[in-house]
Design a protein around this motif. Structure first.
Motif, mmCIF file in Angstrom:
data_model
loop_
_atom_site.group_PDB
_atom_site.id
_atom_site.type_symbol
_atom_site.label_atom_id
_atom_site.label_comp_id
_atom_site.label_asym_id
_atom_site.label_seq_id
_atom_site.Cartn_x
_atom_site.Cartn_y
_atom_site.Cartn_z
ATOM 1 N N VAL A 87 -7.083 0.667 7.065
ATOM 2 C CA VAL A 87 -7.192 0.659 5.604
ATOM 3 C C VAL A 87 -6.798 -0.718 5.110
ATOM 4 N N LYS A 88 -7.669 -1.304 4.296
ATOM 5 C CA LYS A 88 -7.382 -2.683 3.810
ATOM 6 C C LYS A 88 -6.575 -2.605 2.503
ATOM 7 N N ARG A 148 -1.190 1.732 7.834
ATOM 8 C CA ARG A 148 -2.487 1.310 7.252
ATOM 9 C C ARG A 148 -3.273 0.443 8.234
ATOM 10 N N GLN A 161 -1.458 4.612 0.524
ATOM 11 C CA GLN A 161 -2.800 4.473 -0.077
ATOM 12 C C GLN A 161 -3.889 4.525 0.997
ATOM 13 N N GLY A 162 -4.818 5.468 0.819
ATOM 14 C CA GLY A 162 -5.956 5.531 1.732
ATOM 15 C C GLY A 162 -5.719 6.362 2.981
ATOM 16 N N VAL A 163 -4.525 6.912 3.154
ATOM 17 C CA VAL A 163 -4.247 7.725 4.347
ATOM 18 C C VAL A 163 -3.637 9.063 3.904
ATOM 19 N N HIS A 164 -4.219 10.156 4.385
ATOM 20 C CA HIS A 164 -3.702 11.477 4.008
ATOM 21 C C HIS A 164 -2.317 11.690 4.627
ATOM 22 N N ASP A 172 3.471 7.851 -0.987
ATOM 23 C CA ASP A 172 2.040 7.976 -0.708
ATOM 24 C C ASP A 172 1.593 6.706 0.019
ATOM 25 N N GLY A 229 0.795 -1.224 0.000
ATOM 26 C CA GLY A 229 0.000 0.000 0.000
ATOM 27 C C GLY A 229 0.825 1.271 0.000
#
Ligand SMILES: Cc1ncc(COP(=O)(O)O)c(C=O)c1O
Length: 438
Positions: A437-438, A432, A370-373, A368, A349
């Motif tokens: 976040v999966k 994550r 993924q899914g987390v700012h 980055d 991720g």
């Protein structure tokens, strides 16, 4: 965590620092012994600003305690001592990049150095500087070339110069691996090009740009070369004469020095032909009510009372870096950079931007989750005492090109150890899952 070694072909020639030396070096930096949120500080934000060794802090304090005075104008003993210290620092910093002292202009930071060149050129376009400055005049039909990976400091001054002169701004695009599309550079840099301004190393991607190639394209076009050396001069040996750039800028606070001091290097004949940017005291020979004659460089670009203690302390920072060895610092940071990238790439991720593992880069990595700012990432890491930078890192066009709004950046320096990198990677692996976040 996987053990990562830099491929032999990417290892700079000099023997790198190692963990033992980095641990010894850390003792010179008081702040690195601090606890943050109950954890030992892991400082991975030197790309934004570096920490100061005790000798630099003492140099500034000693200046105020023993020699504080304005430079150049005083006839008294303190003023002479302050002037000597200020000019000695110029000699040291010049020597560090293989420049003559009169080619070193003190600025408050790299941003001011870039603005200085751009505004001086726009003053030339207004006719300031007379016939000597004619060669700097830009107008409609002329082109300024930058790259898509520039820090805003090396983009907006050129946008402004284009606006003021009617010139056109063009840029070399970035490829998917964070390199410049050099086949495009060959097309873009042409007979209309008057200035080519680019970063030596990217503060986001870690890419080291091919200065020699870009300089030769600029020379073929008869254009001036402006090098943003903010992420190279602090981290690797840089010889401005060997690179044959016309101008280069860097900031003291990114190379163990204080804030408030930066350097513009310029070839002597160019600086002496350029009209000033800021005007006022200390930069003139003769002034009447309606006219002024200017001193030669560097004083012509150093209007007003200068950043004296900061320049002196930057001289001490340069001594410290030189004694440690710039090639060894570069080699060590290259190893740390590879360890960062390989470690990050192995975490699910995470998307690392810039050259993939195994390819040359400076010792930083932006990524980055993924899914987390990125701001959440920064806070999560800070809770564990880990300092990184989040956001667009003053490179919005580059982030747009990457299809991202922001990234998280970990950046190293001579005082970082493999333990720092491993603590950081272990923490990143927990992001994550923590945010579900999966
Ligand atoms: C590549 C690059 N250029 C320019 C700058 C601007 O430096 P300063 O803010 O010290 O003027 C930075 C700072 O982050 C940078 O990394």
């Amino acid at each position: 965590m996987p053990v990562v070694t830099t491929p032999a072909n990417l290892r700079p020639a000099a023997a790198a620092l190692d963990d033992n030396e980095a641990r010894r070096i850390r003792n010179d930096f008081p702040v690195l012994g601090e606890q943050v949120n109950g954890h030992p500080l892991v400082y991975l934000d030197s790309g934004a600003t570096s920490q100061n060794p005790t000798c630099v802090l003492e140099a500034e304090q000693e200046f105020y305690e023993q020699r504080n005075s304005a430079v150049h104008r005083g006839a008294h003993t303190l003023a002479v001592a302050a002037t000597e210290a200020f000019e000695d620092a110029r000699v040291k910093v010049g020597g560090f990049i293989n420049a003559q002292p009169d080619e070193v202009v003190w600025t408050s930071n790299a941003t001011e150095g870039l603005n200085l060149v751009a505004y001086s050129f726009s003053n030339a376009a207004l006719g300031r500087g007379g016939s000597a400055a004619e060669k700097f005049r830009l107008g409609a039909g002329d082109e300024i070339v930058v790259t898509e990976m520039e820090h805003h400091a090396n983009l907006i001054p050129w946008q402004e110069l284009a606006f003021r002169t009617g010139a056109t701004l063009r840029w070399i695009p970035v490829d998917d691996d964070g390199g410049l599309r050099l086949e495009e550079a060959e097309k873009i840099i042409g007979e209309r090009t008057r200035i080519v301004a680019f970063s030596h190393a990217s503060n986001v991607l870690g890419t080291i740009n091919p200065v020699n190639l870009l300089v030769s394209l600029a020379r073929r076009a008869g254009a001036y070369v402006v090098l943003d050396a903010c992420q190279s001069v602090p981290h690797m040996p840089v010889d401005v004469k060997a690179l044959d750039v016309d101008f280069a800028v860097f900031s003291g606070h990114k190379m163990l020095g204080p804030t408030g001091i930066g350097v513009l290097y310029g070839k002597s004949d160019l600086l002496n032909a350029m009209p000033p940017f800021l005007t006022g005291g200390s930069m003139i020979t003769t002034v009447t009510m309606d006219h002024a004659e200017y001193l030669p460089a560097p004083q012509r670009f150093e209007a007003g009372t200068q950043r004296i203690s900061q320049a002196v302390a930057l001289g001490t920072a340069v001594d410290y870096l030189t004694e440690t060895g710039m090639s060894r610092i570069h080699a060590w940071e290259s190893e740390l950079g590879q360890r960062l990238v390989e470690g990050l790439e192995s975490i699910q991720g995470i998307r690392v931007v810039g050259p993939p593992a195994g390819m040359e880069r400076i010792g930083l990595a932006s990524f980055d989750v993924q899914g987390v700012h990125s701001h959440d990432v920064g806070q999560f890491l800070d809770d564990q005492g880990i300092a990184v930078r989040v956001g667009h890192h003053c490179a919005q066009p580059l982030h747009r090109r990457l299809g991202l709004v922001s990234t998280t950046r970990a950046s190293t320096y001579l005082y970082n150890t493999t333990e720092d990198i491993d603590a950081f990677l272990a923490a990143v692996a927990g992001i994550r899952p923590f945010f579900g976040v999966k």
